[in-house]
Each structure stands twice: as C-alpha cells, then as structure tokens.
Design an enzyme around this catalytic site. Structure first.
Site, PDB file in Angstrom:
ATOM      1  N   ASP A   7       0.868  -1.181   0.000  1.00  0.00           N
ATOM      2  CA  ASP A   7       0.000   0.000   0.000  1.00  0.00           C
ATOM      3  C   ASP A   7       0.906   1.232   0.000  1.00  0.00           C
ATOM      4  O   ASP A   7       2.129   1.114  -0.186  1.00  0.00           O
ATOM      5  CB  ASP A   7      -0.997  -0.038   1.185  1.00  0.00           C
ATOM      6  CG  ASP A   7      -0.330   0.225   2.530  1.00  0.00           C
ATOM      7  OD1 ASP A   7       0.918   0.306   2.593  1.00  0.00           O
ATOM      8  OD2 ASP A   7      -1.065   0.344   3.533  1.00  0.00           O
ATOM      9  N   CYS A  64       3.207  -3.155   4.043  1.00  0.00           N
ATOM     10  CA  CYS A  64       2.363  -2.017   4.426  1.00  0.00           C
ATOM     11  C   CYS A  64       3.080  -1.315   5.575  1.00  0.00           C
ATOM     12  O   CYS A  64       4.262  -1.581   5.806  1.00  0.00           O
ATOM     13  CB  CYS A  64       0.932  -2.437   4.752  1.00  0.00           C
ATOM     14  SG  CYS A  64       0.709  -3.412   6.253  1.00  0.00           S
ATOM     15  N   THR A  66       2.808  -1.471   8.921  1.00  0.00           N
ATOM     16  CA  THR A  66       3.247  -2.406   9.963  1.00  0.00           C
ATOM     17  C   THR A  66       3.501  -3.802   9.429  1.00  0.00           C
ATOM     18  O   THR A  66       4.111  -4.619  10.124  1.00  0.00           O
ATOM     19  CB  THR A  66       2.151  -2.537  11.040  1.00  0.00           C
ATOM     20  OG1 THR A  66       0.952  -3.009  10.387  1.00  0.00           O
ATOM     21  CG2 THR A  66       1.883  -1.215  11.740  1.00  0.00           C
ATOM     22  N   HIS A  97      10.698 -24.104   8.204  1.00  0.00           N
ATOM     23  CA  HIS A  97       9.708 -24.874   8.965  1.00  0.00           C
ATOM     24  C   HIS A  97       8.267 -24.655   8.511  1.00  0.00           C
ATOM     25  O   HIS A  97       7.443 -25.549   8.705  1.00  0.00           O
ATOM     26  CB  HIS A  97       9.811 -24.523  10.461  1.00  0.00           C
ATOM     27  CG  HIS A  97      11.020 -25.128  11.109  1.00  0.00           C
ATOM     28  ND1 HIS A  97      11.221 -25.101  12.473  1.00  0.00           N
ATOM     29  CD2 HIS A  97      12.101 -25.788  10.585  1.00  0.00           C
ATOM     30  CE1 HIS A  97      12.376 -25.716  12.763  1.00  0.00           C
ATOM     31  NE2 HIS A  97      12.926 -26.132  11.634  1.00  0.00           N
ATOM     32  N   HIS A 132       7.914 -31.161   9.253  1.00  0.00           N
ATOM     33  CA  HIS A 132       7.327 -29.834   9.023  1.00  0.00           C
ATOM     34  C   HIS A 132       6.261 -29.886   7.924  1.00  0.00           C
ATOM     35  O   HIS A 132       5.305 -29.113   7.953  1.00  0.00           O
ATOM     36  CB  HIS A 132       8.419 -28.820   8.690  1.00  0.00           C
ATOM     37  CG  HIS A 132       9.461 -28.746   9.749  1.00  0.00           C
ATOM     38  ND1 HIS A 132       9.180 -28.315  11.030  1.00  0.00           N
ATOM     39  CD2 HIS A 132      10.771 -29.105   9.750  1.00  0.00           C
ATOM     40  CE1 HIS A 132      10.275 -28.391  11.773  1.00  0.00           C
ATOM     41  NE2 HIS A 132      11.250 -28.876  11.017  1.00  0.00           N
TER      42      HIS A 132
HETATM   43  C1  RB5 Z   1      -1.997   2.698   6.458  1.00  0.00           C
HETATM   44  O1  RB5 Z   1      -2.061   3.914   7.104  1.00  0.00           O
HETATM   45  C2  RB5 Z   1      -1.693   1.589   7.444  1.00  0.00           C
HETATM   46  O2  RB5 Z   1      -2.794   1.352   8.243  1.00  0.00           O
HETATM   47  C3  RB5 Z   1      -1.269   0.328   6.726  1.00  0.00           C
HETATM   48  O3  RB5 Z   1      -0.142   0.591   5.938  1.00  0.00           O
HETATM   49  C4  RB5 Z   1      -0.893  -0.862   7.571  1.00  0.00           C
HETATM   50  O4  RB5 Z   1       0.013  -0.514   8.562  1.00  0.00           O
HETATM   51  C5  RB5 Z   1      -2.012  -1.673   8.073  1.00  0.00           C
HETATM   52  O5  RB5 Z   1      -1.847  -2.715   8.721  1.00  0.00           O
END
Ligand code: RB5
Length: 144
Positions: A7, A64, A66, A97, A132
């Site tokens: 994203d 993304c 996180t 694994h 595994h």
């Molecule tokens: C976008 O602002 C953010 O929410 C997305 O990149 C991600 O971290 C979602 O899990």
C-alpha cells in the site's frame, strides 16, 4: 517469478526492494501500488496472494506500514502462508519450517537495510519438509 505488492505505507520500501532485485537479476511482477497516494492494503494482498496461490508466481513480498494488515489479508487466501518478519531468523525459519510463500514487511517498523537482508534470507532459504510438511499440511486442513 516473485510477486510484489504494497500500500502507500510500503510504497517507498517496495521501490528499494525493486532496485535491490534488479541489481541481483531477480525477476518480479509488481502488482502496485504505484504511488504514495492513500490506498487500501487488502487489494494488493489479494492481487499478490492470488498470483502466488495460482502458481503464476512462486513467492511474494507484501509491504504495508506495519506489515500486519497486509499479512492478515493475504492469509485469508487459500494456499497462502504469509509470514510477517522483522528479523532474519524469523524469515529463515518461515521458509525452513513453515514453507511461507509470502514475506510481509512493515515499512514503518524496520529500516530498509534490515528489510533487504530479510528479503535475501527469505529468498535463499528452502523448506526442510519431513515433520514440518505434516504440520504445514495440518495448516492447510484448516482451510477446508
Ligand atoms: C496505512 O495507514 C496503514 O494502516 C497500513 O499501511 C498498515 O500498517 C495496516 O496494517
């Protein structure tokens, strides 16, 4: 062939990964996003997840902010085992694994230097099979 997707939060890191793959001559297909404009990460998880699940691409990388949302979304697709990794040990064992077929990264969590090492580790590690394989098979059974 590697499938790439992110994203807006992961866009800049995706571009760095592309540069890294180009230098190494590793082939990839970029499923977007193609700018830092705000967008919805499940759409890119879906595109990359379907490309990997169908066999069009062998493995994928999703990014993304996180790495959490995009890995959650990818793991809803049958046949996808997306591993969110913030260290090389996890990336290696996600392959050895768990036979992870998608690496998820959090661009707002780790720096690009570490991210590129994690990518290399993920791409250079192979599934060990054996006991595994039985466990991965049990994961697949949960999809039925
Ligand atoms: C976008 O602002 C953010 O929410 C997305 O990149 C991600 O971290 C979602 O899990």
């Amino acid at each position: 062939m590697l499938a790439l997707g992110s994203d807006h939060g992961g866009y800049a890191l995706k571009q760095e990964i592309i540069e890294h793959l180009d230098k190494k001559g590793i082939k990839y297909k970029d499923f977007g996003t193609h700018s830092e404009d705000s967008c919805d990460y499940p759409l890119y998880a879906e595109a990359v997840g379907k490309a990997v699940a169908s066999g069009e691409c062998e493995r994928g990388i999703l990014i993304c902010g996180t790495g959490i949302g995009i890995s959650m979304a990818a793991n809803k697709i049958k046949g996808i085992r997306a591993a969110l990794c913030g260290d090389c040990f996890s990336a290696e064992f996600s392959r050895l694994h768990n036979d992870a077929n998608i690496l998820a990264l959090g661009a707002r969590v780790i720096g690009s230097g570490l991210a590129l090492k994690i990518v290399d580790t993920f791409l250079n590690s192979e599934f060990e099979g054996g006991r595994h394989a039985r466990r991965v098979g049990l994961i697949s059974k949960l999809e039925e």
